[in-house]
Design a protein around this motif. Structure first.
Motif, PDB file in Angstrom:
ATOM      1  N   TRP A  98       0.836  -1.208   0.000  1.00 44.32           N
ATOM      2  CA  TRP A  98       0.000   0.000   0.000  1.00 44.32           C
ATOM      3  C   TRP A  98       0.869   1.255   0.000  1.00 44.32           C
TER       4      TRP A  98
ATOM      5  N   GLN B 265       2.127   1.748  -3.462  1.00 46.53           N
ATOM      6  CA  GLN B 265       1.049   2.244  -4.321  1.00 46.53           C
ATOM      7  C   GLN B 265       0.817   3.733  -4.072  1.00 46.53           C
ATOM      8  N   ASP B 266       0.866   4.149  -2.800  1.00 50.82           N
ATOM      9  CA  ASP B 266       0.701   5.568  -2.470  1.00 50.82           C
ATOM     10  C   ASP B 266       1.815   6.403  -3.116  1.00 50.82           C
ATOM     11  N   ARG B 267       3.052   5.896  -3.084  1.00 47.50           N
ATOM     12  CA  ARG B 267       4.170   6.627  -3.697  1.00 47.50           C
ATOM     13  C   ARG B 267       3.974   6.744  -5.210  1.00 47.50           C
ATOM     14  N   GLU B 268       3.486   5.683  -5.826  1.00 45.97           N
ATOM     15  CA  GLU B 268       3.261   5.708  -7.275  1.00 45.97           C
ATOM     16  C   GLU B 268       2.125   6.652  -7.650  1.00 45.97           C
ATOM     17  N   ASP B 269       1.111   6.770  -6.786  1.00 47.40           N
ATOM     18  CA  ASP B 269      -0.037   7.620  -7.060  1.00 47.40           C
ATOM     19  C   ASP B 269       0.264   9.108  -6.821  1.00 47.40           C
ATOM     20  N   SER B 270       1.339   9.394  -6.114  1.00 41.47           N
ATOM     21  CA  SER B 270       1.672  10.795  -5.777  1.00 41.47           C
ATOM     22  C   SER B 270       2.358  11.503  -6.897  1.00 41.47           C
TER      23      SER B 270
END
Length: 57
Positions: free
Chosen positions: A49, A52-57
């Motif tokens: 997770w 995924q948060d780093r990729e979405d930022s």
């Protein structure tokens, strides 16, 4: 139920059936082995997770 297993985060032990308060339990799990790996699985999910948060930022 006695045929379910829980990982106790306070003691680091697997319990068969709900023996203590929910505050320190992860589960239920269908097998003792699955309960023994509860923290590993939770850690892996958390890392995924975070990635995924780093990729979405």
């Amino acid at each position: 139920m006695a045929d379910e297993f829980y990982f106790n985060t306070e003691t680091g032990q697997v319990e068969q059936g709900k023996q203590t308060t929910w505050a320190h339990l992860m589960g239920p799990y269908p097998t003792r082995e699955a309960a023994q790996h509860a923290l590993d699985k939770a850690r892996a999910r958390s890392e995924a997770w975070d990635e995924q948060d780093r990729e979405d930022s």
